[in-house]
Design an enzyme around this catalytic site. Sequence first.
Site, PDB file in Angstrom:
ATOM      1  N   MET A   1     -11.629   4.555  -3.569  1.00  0.00           N
ATOM      2  CA  MET A   1     -12.519   4.942  -2.475  1.00  0.00           C
ATOM      3  C   MET A   1     -13.168   6.258  -2.883  1.00  0.00           C
ATOM      4  O   MET A   1     -12.847   7.332  -2.374  1.00  0.00           O
ATOM      5  CB  MET A   1     -11.726   5.040  -1.172  1.00  0.00           C
ATOM      6  CG  MET A   1     -11.414   3.668  -0.594  1.00  0.00           C
ATOM      7  SD  MET A   1     -10.090   3.674   0.611  1.00  0.00           S
ATOM      8  CE  MET A   1      -8.682   3.532  -0.456  1.00  0.00           C
TER       9      MET A   1
ATOM     10  N   HIS B   1      -7.414   0.997  -5.897  1.00  0.00           N
ATOM     11  CA  HIS B   1      -8.499   0.827  -4.925  1.00  0.00           C
ATOM     12  C   HIS B   1      -9.240   2.159  -4.845  1.00  0.00           C
ATOM     13  O   HIS B   1      -8.785   3.091  -4.190  1.00  0.00           O
ATOM     14  CB  HIS B   1      -7.889   0.420  -3.572  1.00  0.00           C
ATOM     15  CG  HIS B   1      -8.880   0.284  -2.471  1.00  0.00           C
ATOM     16  ND1 HIS B   1      -8.521   0.162  -1.150  1.00  0.00           N
ATOM     17  CD2 HIS B   1     -10.249   0.225  -2.480  1.00  0.00           C
ATOM     18  CE1 HIS B   1      -9.600   0.065  -0.403  1.00  0.00           C
ATOM     19  NE2 HIS B   1     -10.656   0.105  -1.190  1.00  0.00           N
TER      20      HIS B   1
ATOM     21  N   MET C   1     -12.302  -5.469   2.977  1.00  0.00           N
ATOM     22  CA  MET C   1     -11.734  -4.499   3.917  1.00  0.00           C
ATOM     23  C   MET C   1     -11.805  -5.087   5.327  1.00  0.00           C
ATOM     24  O   MET C   1     -12.875  -5.496   5.782  1.00  0.00           O
ATOM     25  CB  MET C   1     -12.505  -3.179   3.878  1.00  0.00           C
ATOM     26  CG  MET C   1     -12.430  -2.421   2.564  1.00  0.00           C
ATOM     27  SD  MET C   1     -10.759  -2.114   1.984  1.00  0.00           S
ATOM     28  CE  MET C   1     -10.070  -1.119   3.308  1.00  0.00           C
TER      29      MET C   1
ATOM     30  N   SER D   1       0.852  -1.187   0.000  1.00  0.00           N
ATOM     31  CA  SER D   1       0.000   0.000   0.000  1.00  0.00           C
ATOM     32  C   SER D   1       0.891   1.241   0.000  1.00  0.00           C
ATOM     33  O   SER D   1       1.536   1.558   1.010  1.00  0.00           O
ATOM     34  CB  SER D   1      -0.888  -0.001   1.251  1.00  0.00           C
ATOM     35  OG  SER D   1      -1.464   1.271   1.414  1.00  0.00           O
TER      36      SER D   1
ATOM     37  N   ASP E   1      -7.447  -6.245   2.921  1.00  0.00           N
ATOM     38  CA  ASP E   1      -6.873  -4.894   3.020  1.00  0.00           C
ATOM     39  C   ASP E   1      -7.131  -4.299   4.401  1.00  0.00           C
ATOM     40  O   ASP E   1      -8.279  -4.037   4.766  1.00  0.00           O
ATOM     41  CB  ASP E   1      -7.513  -4.012   1.933  1.00  0.00           C
ATOM     42  CG  ASP E   1      -6.857  -2.638   1.844  1.00  0.00           C
ATOM     43  OD1 ASP E   1      -5.849  -2.407   2.546  1.00  0.00           O
ATOM     44  OD2 ASP E   1      -7.356  -1.798   1.068  1.00  0.00           O
TER      45      ASP E   1
ATOM     46  N   MET F   1      -8.529   8.214  -2.735  1.00  0.00           N
ATOM     47  CA  MET F   1      -9.550   8.664  -1.772  1.00  0.00           C
ATOM     48  C   MET F   1     -10.090  10.019  -2.183  1.00  0.00           C
ATOM     49  O   MET F   1      -9.309  10.928  -2.498  1.00  0.00           O
ATOM     50  CB  MET F   1      -8.944   8.767  -0.373  1.00  0.00           C
ATOM     51  CG  MET F   1      -8.363   7.456   0.128  1.00  0.00           C
ATOM     52  SD  MET F   1      -7.907   7.598   1.851  1.00  0.00           S
ATOM     53  CE  MET F   1      -7.068   6.025   2.103  1.00  0.00           C
TER      54      MET F   1
ATOM     55  N   HIS G   1      -0.494  -1.388  -4.710  1.00  0.00           N
ATOM     56  CA  HIS G   1      -1.859  -1.058  -4.276  1.00  0.00           C
ATOM     57  C   HIS G   1      -1.946   0.462  -4.108  1.00  0.00           C
ATOM     58  O   HIS G   1      -1.255   1.055  -3.286  1.00  0.00           O
ATOM     59  CB  HIS G   1      -2.120  -1.770  -2.943  1.00  0.00           C
ATOM     60  CG  HIS G   1      -3.498  -1.626  -2.411  1.00  0.00           C
ATOM     61  ND1 HIS G   1      -4.494  -2.538  -2.674  1.00  0.00           N
ATOM     62  CD2 HIS G   1      -4.054  -0.685  -1.613  1.00  0.00           C
ATOM     63  CE1 HIS G   1      -5.615  -2.166  -2.062  1.00  0.00           C
ATOM     64  NE2 HIS G   1      -5.368  -1.039  -1.405  1.00  0.00           N
TER      65      HIS G   1
ATOM     66  N   ASP H   1      -4.238   3.606  -3.215  1.00  0.00           N
ATOM     67  CA  ASP H   1      -5.475   3.983  -2.521  1.00  0.00           C
ATOM     68  C   ASP H   1      -5.948   5.358  -2.972  1.00  0.00           C
ATOM     69  O   ASP H   1      -5.414   6.378  -2.531  1.00  0.00           O
ATOM     70  CB  ASP H   1      -5.231   3.981  -1.006  1.00  0.00           C
ATOM     71  CG  ASP H   1      -5.112   2.572  -0.462  1.00  0.00           C
ATOM     72  OD1 ASP H   1      -6.052   1.784  -0.641  1.00  0.00           O
ATOM     73  OD2 ASP H   1      -4.058   2.263   0.138  1.00  0.00           O
TER      74      ASP H   1
HETATM   75  C1  DX5 Z   1      -7.137   2.204   3.781  1.00  0.00           C
HETATM   76  C2  DX5 Z   1      -6.455   1.502   2.677  1.00  0.00           C
HETATM   77  C3  DX5 Z   1      -5.272   0.666   2.909  1.00  0.00           C
HETATM   78  C4  DX5 Z   1      -4.382   0.841   4.055  1.00  0.00           C
HETATM   79  C5  DX5 Z   1      -4.421  -0.469   4.790  1.00  0.00           C
HETATM   80  O1  DX5 Z   1      -8.396   2.584   3.428  1.00  0.00           O
HETATM   81  O2  DX5 Z   1      -7.350   0.818   1.830  1.00  0.00           O
HETATM   82  O3  DX5 Z   1      -4.756   0.054   1.761  1.00  0.00           O
HETATM   83  O4  DX5 Z   1      -3.051   1.133   3.770  1.00  0.00           O
HETATM   84  O5  DX5 Z   1      -4.198  -0.327   6.120  1.00  0.00           O
HETATM   85  P1  DX5 Z   1      -2.848  -0.785   6.864  1.00  0.00           P
HETATM   86  O6  DX5 Z   1      -1.753   0.019   6.271  1.00  0.00           O
HETATM   87  O7  DX5 Z   1      -3.104  -0.474   8.281  1.00  0.00           O
HETATM   88  O8  DX5 Z   1      -2.669  -2.256   6.596  1.00  0.00           O
HETATM   89 ZN    ZN Z   2      -6.563  -0.064   0.009  1.00  0.00          ZN
END
Ligand code: DX5
Ligand code: ZN
Length: 219
Positions: free
Chosen positions: A67, A65, A136, A7, A172, A36, A32, A34
């Site tokens: 969001m 991913h 999740m 991530s 995740d 947002m 990965h 993210d």
């Molecule tokens: C949060 C993300 C993650 C995040 C995962 O919404 O989707 O990918 O990095 O959490 P940790 O780093 O705590 O494993």
């Molecule tokens: Zn993620």
Amino acid sequence: MYHISPSLLCADQLELKQTVAELETLGVDWLHIDVMDGSFVPNFAFGTDLTRAIGRLSKLPLYVHMMSVHPMDFVKPFADLGAEYYCFHYETTVNPFRLCQQITAAGMKAAAALNPSTPVEVLADLLPYLSCITLMAIEPGFSGQTFLPHTYEKIRKLRRLIGTAPVLIEVDGGADIPISMECIRSGADVIVGGYFTLFDKKGNLCDNYQAYMQAQKEI
Ligand code: DX5
Ligand code: ZN
């Protein structure tokens, strides 16, 4: 074959270039990313420009991913920048079939993410259209949160639901090495490597990766 998907949210954002190069050398399976939007989750991260720059830097497949409350609006931009997987949140669309069709027509693999309180059964009819499902294990939005233990049962249920269909299960959030191994034993194929594994500040990226891979060998 199990995969680890780092991530990039957990990396030092000012040193992304160096981190991506190091991850590529270590041999991780994909990145990965993210995305947002500040609405679906109370945070902002990774827009199209930064994702494009990462794609130019690395040959690793990009797992986006999303969001975002408007996943349909960003299919083309992410396809154009070369994303391999486009993972929308099931909770954000009333037309998941149409969205999957748009994603595959744009040349990407369709994936769906489920929040911790969304049951896996909602995806039963969508399975033939999906390449991966992201469960999740935390409420999305931030890294460093505590893993929700009912996720193990969700993994087992989803594994039964998938049967022999070619759909990967990704977990995740909140997974340290022992939790990651328990997720794999429960039926997960991919673990997002985050705050408690690859990017654990007690070690460096290389040692953390080696420790993770060693644990995986012992499963
Ligand atoms: C949060 C993300 C993650 C995040 C995962 O919404 O989707 O990918 O990095 O959490 P940790 O780093 O705590 O494993
Ligand atoms: Zn993620």
